[in-house]
Scaffold this motif. Structure first.
Motif, PDB file in Angstrom:
ATOM      1  N   THR A 103      10.667  23.598  36.850  1.00  0.00           N
ATOM      2  CA  THR A 103      11.292  22.544  36.063  1.00  0.00           C
ATOM      3  C   THR A 103      11.460  22.987  34.618  1.00  0.00           C
ATOM      4  O   THR A 103      10.789  23.917  34.147  1.00  0.00           O
ATOM      5  CB  THR A 103      10.444  21.263  36.120  1.00  0.00           C
ATOM      6  N   SER A 150      10.603  16.239  32.129  1.00  0.00           N
ATOM      7  CA  SER A 150      11.521  17.317  32.492  1.00  0.00           C
ATOM      8  C   SER A 150      12.936  16.775  32.617  1.00  0.00           C
ATOM      9  O   SER A 150      13.141  15.592  32.895  1.00  0.00           O
ATOM     10  CB  SER A 150      11.099  17.968  33.818  1.00  0.00           C
ATOM     11  N   VAL A 153      15.812  21.096  37.027  1.00  0.00           N
ATOM     12  CA  VAL A 153      15.019  21.376  38.217  1.00  0.00           C
ATOM     13  C   VAL A 153      15.682  22.440  39.082  1.00  0.00           C
ATOM     14  O   VAL A 153      16.912  22.582  39.086  1.00  0.00           O
ATOM     15  CB  VAL A 153      14.815  20.081  39.042  1.00  0.00           C
ATOM     16  N   LEU A 178      13.017  12.823  42.490  1.00  0.00           N
ATOM     17  CA  LEU A 178      12.647  13.009  41.092  1.00  0.00           C
ATOM     18  C   LEU A 178      12.305  11.641  40.514  1.00  0.00           C
ATOM     19  O   LEU A 178      13.170  10.773  40.417  1.00  0.00           O
ATOM     20  CB  LEU A 178      13.791  13.645  40.301  1.00  0.00           C
TER      21      LEU A 178
END
Length: 537
Positions: A103, A150, A153, A178
């Motif tokens: 990430t 984050s 990815v 996510l």
């Protein structure tokens, strides 16, 4: 004035005791589900949070079995998230292979190294024959992994190498989840803080427990734990608990909860004892209205225990108590062994969005054992982030994996803070989804982190001991003792197999898994001894 005050308190206590108690379910019922009107929590504030679900695509050639041997996503920008996991269509199909992600920290060009995601997660779920375990909403899923803030990815899912018959195919419908936990609730200015934000500095005696000989394995010796801190005892104990007459088994309409008849309480109770007991009872009633439930002394908890209505024992159709008579909590024992109740951060305190879970509560007969887990979400979090980790796991369990609620009954962070997990009441025998085959008559405690090669903080082990001393004590269980449970089905014990466990057991005792990690598992002997000491044994 004193007589008037005592009279007012007695009236208030009687009113508290007259609150509705769910009547017994028919003998064939596995669990008791309270009607929505009786179980709904107060409306939750508008809480943020979101889940992105991205389908995975082929990254390499197909296997001889017909499907791609590697699926995933190349590097890409995404909306902010903090936790990842992978789900697929059929929960009965295992993922034989590896899952790795990397990430990018939000607002930077910095990418992490490849991180492994634990692929075996079904053993943390509901029992096979339960309503939750057979729900159409269920999906196969990996364990969730906390990665922090984050916005980029990359993921790869690789099938394990095959033998002569080739590699087994990857499950159909693989998706990357996510999860953004959103912002937590703002604490009122006058709310006393409860969270410890740094790991404790205390020491802990090292122990080695041989986990190879089955569920019941004690270390040769165990050091004495620190003595519990308790408040001064009341001037006199409360009088014997009032007799209770359970209502007959009936079908409860959705909007009605039938009260349980109570005999009149004894006359002339001790004022100080009644105040202590009433305060403990009231703290139970306000747990959902407050972000945290304060600690209560051993004396106050034991004084209140005799006045709390019992959870009526029943005979389930299947699960861990199918062949054993249920035992009611030890409420009227001459000398109850109940540890002081630790401070507990409630669901409101960590920001649970009550709108996403199922609205009813599901209970089991009693609590005979506690199974300790690690969450396998990694150790890359601060204690201040623990509520965000919990909100993320909660969304992943419910919205991504199809569970009815947060799986564990309680969670503990690296600083030793204790959190309410699955809804239904911290003092109630709430049926969780944590130890496949042994969810009935047990509770699940998840220590946030991964402890296969990292030692658990002493504060976390101490919190396990304090929590179990209180919760097992409510049901008359000695933390250093053993109990017999009957398997509801799993990969270690066939359905119907009677198994003897420590009252404080590790997940691996009931299922072939690494959980709770070897280093946390090796600390359970310390937790048992400490919990028994906190109970005054």
């Amino acid at each position: 004035m004193r007589a008037s005050l005592a009279s007012s308190i007695a009236v208030t206590c009687a009113a508290v005791l007259a609150l509705p108690v769910s009547s017994a379910a028919p003998a064939a019922a596995e669990v008791l589900v309270q009607p929505p009107a009786a179980s709904a929590l107060p409306p939750a504030p508008d809480l943020s949070g979101s889940t992105q679900s991205l389908p995975l695509g082929p990254l390499g050639p197909s296997s001889r079995a017909g499907g791609p041997r590697e699926q995933g996503l190349t590097r890409r920008d995404v909306k902010p998230f903090s936790l990842v996991g992978v789900v697929w269509d059929d929960p009965r199909v295992p993922l034989h292979g590896t899952v790795q992600v990397r990430t990018r920290a939000t607002g930077t060009d910095t990418w992490s190294e490849w991180q492994d995601v634990e692929t075996h997660n079904d053993e943390h779920g509901a029992d096979p024959d339960s309503a939750e375990g057979t729900s159409r909403a269920l999906r196969g899923s990996t364990a969730p992994l906390w990665v922090g803030d984050s916005d980029g990815v990359e993921i790869r899912v690789r099938a394990e190498a095959g033998g002569t018959g080739g590699a087994p195919p990857l499950p159909a419908g693989l998706r990357l989840e996510l999860v953004d936990p959103g912002e937590g609730p703002e604490a009122p200015a006058d709310t006393e803080p409860v969270l410890e934000t740094e790991p404790g500095t205390g020491t802990e005696v090292e122990q080695v427990v041989d986990g190879s000989a089955g569920p019941v394995v004690e270390p040769a010796t165990e050091a004495a734990p620190p003595q519990p801190r308790t408040a001064a005892a009341p001037e006199a104990p409360l009088p014997p608990a009032p007799a209770q007459v359970p209502a007959p088994a009936v079908t409860i309409p959705a909007a009605v909860a039938l009260p349980t008849a109570l005999a009149a309480p004894p006359a002339a109770p001790s004022l100080s004892g009644l105040l202590a007991g009433l305060g403990a009872i009231n703290s139970q009633l306000t747990s959902y209205a407050s972000p945290w439930l304060p600690a209560a002394s051993k004396e106050a908890v034991e004084a209140a225990a005799a006045y709390l209505p019992p959870f009526l024992p029943r005979t389930p159709a299947s699960g861990a108590e199918a062949q054993e008579p249920a035992k009611a909590p030890a409420q009227a024992a001459a000398a109850p062994y109940i540890g002081p109740r630790p401070a507990i951060v409630t669901r409101k305190g960590w920001g649970a969005d009550e709108s996403i879970r199922e609205k009813t509560f599901v209970y089991t007969n009693t609590i005979k054992a506690a199974f300790v887990h690690h969450s396998a979400t990694g150790n890359n979090y601060t204690c201040a982030q623990a509520p965000s980790v919990l909100r993320s796991i909660y969304r992943y369990h419910v919205l991504s994996s199809g569970w009815r609620d947060f799986g564990y009954n309680f969670a503990i962070d690296k600083c030793g803070n204790i959190y309410e997990g699955r809804a239904g009441g911290v003092d109630k025998p709430v049926l969780g989804a944590h130890t496949l085959g042994f969810n009935t008559s047990t509770m699940g405690i998840a220590v946030l982190g991964t402890f296969s090669t990292t030692a658990p903080p002493a504060a976390s082990v101490t919190a396990v001991a304090r929590l179990t001393a209180w919760k097992l004590g409510l049901h008359g269980i000695n933390p250093k003792g053993t109990v017999t449970l009957t398997s509801g089905g799993g990969n270690l014990y066939a359905k119907g197999k009677k198994v003897k466990f420590h009252a404080i057991a590790g997940h691996r005792d009931g299922f072939a898994t690494d959980c709770p990690g070897s280093l946390l598992y090796g600390k359970l002997g310390t937790a048992r001894t400490s919990a028994a000491s906190y109970q005054g044994r």
